[in-house]
Enzyme design. Sequence first.
Site, PDB file in Angstrom:
ATOM      1  N   GLY A  12       0.828  -1.203   0.000  1.00  0.00           N
ATOM      2  CA  GLY A  12       0.000   0.000   0.000  1.00  0.00           C
ATOM      3  C   GLY A  12       0.860   1.249   0.000  1.00  0.00           C
ATOM      4  O   GLY A  12       1.628   1.472   0.933  1.00  0.00           O
ATOM      5  N   GLY A  14      -0.371   4.307   0.023  1.00  0.00           N
ATOM      6  CA  GLY A  14      -1.245   5.411   0.428  1.00  0.00           C
ATOM      7  C   GLY A  14      -0.532   6.238   1.482  1.00  0.00           C
ATOM      8  O   GLY A  14       0.711   6.214   1.582  1.00  0.00           O
ATOM      9  N   PHE A  15      -1.298   6.930   2.314  1.00  0.00           N
ATOM     10  CA  PHE A  15      -0.684   7.823   3.301  1.00  0.00           C
ATOM     11  C   PHE A  15       0.200   7.063   4.283  1.00  0.00           C
ATOM     12  O   PHE A  15       1.294   7.501   4.608  1.00  0.00           O
ATOM     13  CB  PHE A  15      -1.770   8.588   4.058  1.00  0.00           C
ATOM     14  N   GLY A  16      -0.280   5.908   4.773  1.00  0.00           N
ATOM     15  CA  GLY A  16       0.463   5.156   5.780  1.00  0.00           C
ATOM     16  C   GLY A  16       1.712   4.515   5.201  1.00  0.00           C
ATOM     17  O   GLY A  16       2.813   4.657   5.749  1.00  0.00           O
ATOM     18  N   VAL A  80      -1.884  -7.651  -4.114  1.00  0.00           N
ATOM     19  CA  VAL A  80      -1.650  -8.677  -3.089  1.00  0.00           C
ATOM     20  C   VAL A  80      -2.958  -9.420  -2.833  1.00  0.00           C
ATOM     21  O   VAL A  80      -4.023  -8.796  -2.716  1.00  0.00           O
ATOM     22  CB  VAL A  80      -1.111  -8.019  -1.799  1.00  0.00           C
ATOM     23  N   GLU A 172     -18.896  18.088   1.325  1.00  0.00           N
ATOM     24  CA  GLU A 172     -18.073  18.742   0.310  1.00  0.00           C
ATOM     25  C   GLU A 172     -18.655  18.517  -1.085  1.00  0.00           C
ATOM     26  O   GLU A 172     -18.707  19.444  -1.911  1.00  0.00           O
ATOM     27  CB  GLU A 172     -16.630  18.231   0.412  1.00  0.00           C
ATOM     28  N   ASP A 301      -6.214   3.056   7.643  1.00  0.00           N
ATOM     29  CA  ASP A 301      -7.654   2.779   7.619  1.00  0.00           C
ATOM     30  C   ASP A 301      -7.987   1.303   7.808  1.00  0.00           C
ATOM     31  O   ASP A 301      -9.134   0.968   8.080  1.00  0.00           O
ATOM     32  CB  ASP A 301      -8.243   3.226   6.273  1.00  0.00           C
ATOM     33  N   ALA A 317      -6.138  10.800   7.130  1.00  0.00           N
ATOM     34  CA  ALA A 317      -4.763  10.747   6.629  1.00  0.00           C
ATOM     35  C   ALA A 317      -3.703  10.996   7.715  1.00  0.00           C
ATOM     36  O   ALA A 317      -2.714  10.251   7.784  1.00  0.00           O
ATOM     37  CB  ALA A 317      -4.612  11.734   5.477  1.00  0.00           C
TER      38      ALA A 317
HETATM   39  C1  LIG Z   1     -13.263  10.744  -0.630  1.00  0.00           C
HETATM   40  C2  LIG Z   1     -12.372  10.757   0.577  1.00  0.00           C
HETATM   41  C3  LIG Z   1     -12.118  11.956   1.232  1.00  0.00           C
HETATM   42  C4  LIG Z   1     -11.302  11.981   2.343  1.00  0.00           C
HETATM   43  N1  LIG Z   1     -11.055  13.190   2.947  1.00  0.00           N
HETATM   44  C5  LIG Z   1     -10.175  13.245   3.968  1.00  0.00           C
HETATM   45  C6  LIG Z   1      -9.835  14.497   4.536  1.00  0.00           C
HETATM   46  O1  LIG Z   1     -10.344  15.549   4.143  1.00  0.00           O
HETATM   47  N2  LIG Z   1      -8.901  14.512   5.534  1.00  0.00           N
HETATM   48  C7  LIG Z   1      -8.306  13.360   5.989  1.00  0.00           C
HETATM   49  O2  LIG Z   1      -7.440  13.428   6.851  1.00  0.00           O
HETATM   50  N3  LIG Z   1      -8.649  12.162   5.489  1.00  0.00           N
HETATM   51  C8  LIG Z   1      -9.560  12.076   4.484  1.00  0.00           C
HETATM   52  N4  LIG Z   1      -9.895  10.865   3.952  1.00  0.00           N
HETATM   53  C9  LIG Z   1      -9.362   9.639   4.577  1.00  0.00           C
HETATM   54  C10 LIG Z   1      -7.926   9.365   4.173  1.00  0.00           C
HETATM   55  O3  LIG Z   1      -7.780   9.463   2.777  1.00  0.00           O
HETATM   56  C11 LIG Z   1      -7.557   7.989   4.674  1.00  0.00           C
HETATM   57  O4  LIG Z   1      -7.698   7.956   6.073  1.00  0.00           O
HETATM   58  C12 LIG Z   1      -6.127   7.632   4.294  1.00  0.00           C
HETATM   59  O5  LIG Z   1      -6.004   7.562   2.898  1.00  0.00           O
HETATM   60  C13 LIG Z   1      -5.738   6.298   4.919  1.00  0.00           C
HETATM   61  O6  LIG Z   1      -4.443   5.977   4.547  1.00  0.00           O
HETATM   62  P1  LIG Z   1      -4.040   4.453   4.329  1.00  0.00           P
HETATM   63  O7  LIG Z   1      -2.586   4.465   4.040  1.00  0.00           O
HETATM   64  O8  LIG Z   1      -4.546   3.635   5.443  1.00  0.00           O
HETATM   65  O9  LIG Z   1      -4.870   3.989   3.063  1.00  0.00           O
HETATM   66  P2  LIG Z   1      -4.906   4.572   1.585  1.00  0.00           P
HETATM   67  O10 LIG Z   1      -4.367   5.955   1.543  1.00  0.00           O
HETATM   68  O11 LIG Z   1      -6.289   4.345   1.111  1.00  0.00           O
HETATM   69  O12 LIG Z   1      -3.902   3.640   0.792  1.00  0.00           O
HETATM   70  C14 LIG Z   1      -4.110   2.274   0.627  1.00  0.00           C
HETATM   71  C15 LIG Z   1      -3.270   1.830  -0.552  1.00  0.00           C
HETATM   72  O13 LIG Z   1      -3.265   0.413  -0.577  1.00  0.00           O
HETATM   73  C16 LIG Z   1      -3.405  -0.035  -1.907  1.00  0.00           C
HETATM   74  N5  LIG Z   1      -3.966  -1.372  -1.854  1.00  0.00           N
HETATM   75  C17 LIG Z   1      -5.138  -1.747  -1.296  1.00  0.00           C
HETATM   76  N6  LIG Z   1      -5.329  -3.057  -1.415  1.00  0.00           N
HETATM   77  C18 LIG Z   1      -4.250  -3.546  -2.081  1.00  0.00           C
HETATM   78  C19 LIG Z   1      -3.859  -4.847  -2.518  1.00  0.00           C
HETATM   79  N7  LIG Z   1      -4.629  -5.909  -2.293  1.00  0.00           N
HETATM   80  N8  LIG Z   1      -2.695  -4.980  -3.171  1.00  0.00           N
HETATM   81  C20 LIG Z   1      -1.899  -3.907  -3.416  1.00  0.00           C
HETATM   82  N9  LIG Z   1      -2.220  -2.659  -3.018  1.00  0.00           N
HETATM   83  C21 LIG Z   1      -3.377  -2.479  -2.357  1.00  0.00           C
HETATM   84  C22 LIG Z   1      -4.336   0.994  -2.524  1.00  0.00           C
HETATM   85  O14 LIG Z   1      -4.227   1.001  -3.941  1.00  0.00           O
HETATM   86  C23 LIG Z   1      -3.850   2.272  -1.889  1.00  0.00           C
HETATM   87  O15 LIG Z   1      -2.852   2.914  -2.653  1.00  0.00           O
HETATM   88  C24 LIG Z   1     -10.727  10.795   2.829  1.00  0.00           C
HETATM   89  C25 LIG Z   1     -10.982   9.587   2.189  1.00  0.00           C
HETATM   90  C26 LIG Z   1     -11.798   9.570   1.060  1.00  0.00           C
HETATM   91  C27 LIG Z   1     -12.065   8.270   0.369  1.00  0.00           C
END
Ligand SMILES: Cc1cc2nc3c(=O)[nH]c(=O)nc-3n(C[C@H](O)[C@H](O)[C@H](O)COP(=O)(O)OP(=O)(O)OC[C@H]3O[C@@H](n4cnc5c(N)ncnc54)[C@H](O)[C@@H]3O)c2cc1C
Length: 420
Positions: A12, A14-16, A80, A172, A301, A317
């Site tokens: 992943g 993403g942010f984490g 994955v 929003e 998340d 995030a």
């Molecule tokens: C529409 C929307 C608006 C939001 N607005 C806000 C906001 O204003 N402020 C705020 O703080 N937070 C906001 N959030 C929440 C924030 O985006 C999440 O809390 C944050 O992205 C969580 O980070 P993460 O690393 O856990 O997951 P993510 O950032 O979602 O990253 C997960 C990553 O894992 C990858 N992945 C998933 N499954 C697999 C797999 N099986 N194999 C390979 N890769 C995989 C995905 O492609 C992705 O890149 C919002 C979320 C959404 C959907």
Amino acid sequence: MTTTPHRVVIVGAGFGGLETTYRLTGAPVEITLIDRRNHHLFQPLLYQVATASLATSEIAWPVRHLMRDRREVTTLFATVSGVDAERRCVLIDDGSEVPYDTLVLATGARHAYFGHDEWEQWAPGLKTLEDGTTLRRHILVAFERAERETDPARRAARLTFAIIGAGPTGVEMAGTIAEMAHHTLPDDFRNIDTRKARVVLIEAGPRVLAGFADDLSAYAQASLEKIGVEVVLGQPVTDIDREGVVYGGQRLNAKTRIWAAGVRASPAAEWLGAPADRAGRVQVEADLTIPGHPEIFAIGDTVSINAWEGKPVPGIAPAAKQQGRHVAETIKARLRGQATGQFRYKHAGSLAQIGKRLAVIDFGRIKLRGAIAWWIWGIAHIYFLIGLRHRLSVALSWLWIYARDQRAARLITQGSSKVV
Ligand SMILES: Cc1cc2nc3c(=O)[nH]c(=O)nc-3n(C[C@H](O)[C@H](O)[C@H](O)COP(=O)(O)OP(=O)(O)OC[C@H]3O[C@@H](n4cnc5c(N)ncnc54)[C@H](O)[C@@H]3O)c2cc1C
């Protein structure tokens, strides 16, 4: 004698996951960063893609490019499908495997339909770039179809937008669609008055922005109503179909329906047979490891942890980034043979934009609303984007909307006028 570097696999970007990777800079590790998308997505601004305010490339970055200077990081574009914790390897859906010494699962969450998965086809949610452009298409096509519709009832349904869920994303989306209809679009159409569009925000709970203080919720609701959004509270949606939504025993004919309620974690807990909460989030230990597996961390998340003064850490995030930082520090400390600590979340505040010059910010003791909150909201979001080019581009797009009410990304993609 050469020693093999410690192998860290991060699933992943993403942010984490990205934060973990950044924070491991300089550590004696070899990192494999796996994502099923080739880009990191700034989800907080995804609704601006859906509402034609920003282009996709303004809020996403190719992961491979972000890691170009990190020779110890290998980026894999792959999905994955599981984890073999016994053999310590990540399973890829094409049958290949990636071995690890330490694994970090940062696979996020997706929207959930409370047991009504069939609603997804009628009320898409917002999580990926494709979701953003799909919703943009739905919204723009609705106005185009209304322009050519001669039946008044059908035209009204085309011009009705139902948004389900009044958290930050729902608020929003509703505010921006209403502003588009009232300020951006009117001069562009000949047969319809886009200002007559109905934007209906439906919430099962008693107030909008439930995570904010009561007075900010009340302010947000009043502001939404002022810019033309109809706010319906205390009404769970009981049905959704191709014609509209049902709530409180009544049907609303709305050709565009947007789902902004409920999320479900990625299947990380299932991959590991680990305990999970009702939303599928892994229940991790205080140091973010999986029970019984100190070599596997889960963050963001996809996890559930009460590390905010005993309360659950929110799915936002900054929480994912703080967890990513904690995991990187723990890995580095372990490699040095030092003691490691528990994760504690620090909440900086909650922000939501309501409209072009309206936002609310809840810093706990300090609460801001209106134009001042909007400026801070804008500066904060620009600050958190990656790279100067993206910051300048987003700032320019917003200034254009602010000054001229013009939204540059009003493109209907993914099909011609024949495709509904
Ligand atoms: C529409 C929307 C608006 C939001 N607005 C806000 C906001 O204003 N402020 C705020 O703080 N937070 C906001 N959030 C929440 C924030 O985006 C999440 O809390 C944050 O992205 C969580 O980070 P993460 O690393 O856990 O997951 P993510 O950032 O979602 O990253 C997960 C990553 O894992 C990858 N992945 C998933 N499954 C697999 C797999 N099986 N194999 C390979 N890769 C995989 C995905 O492609 C992705 O890149 C919002 C979320 C959404 C959907």
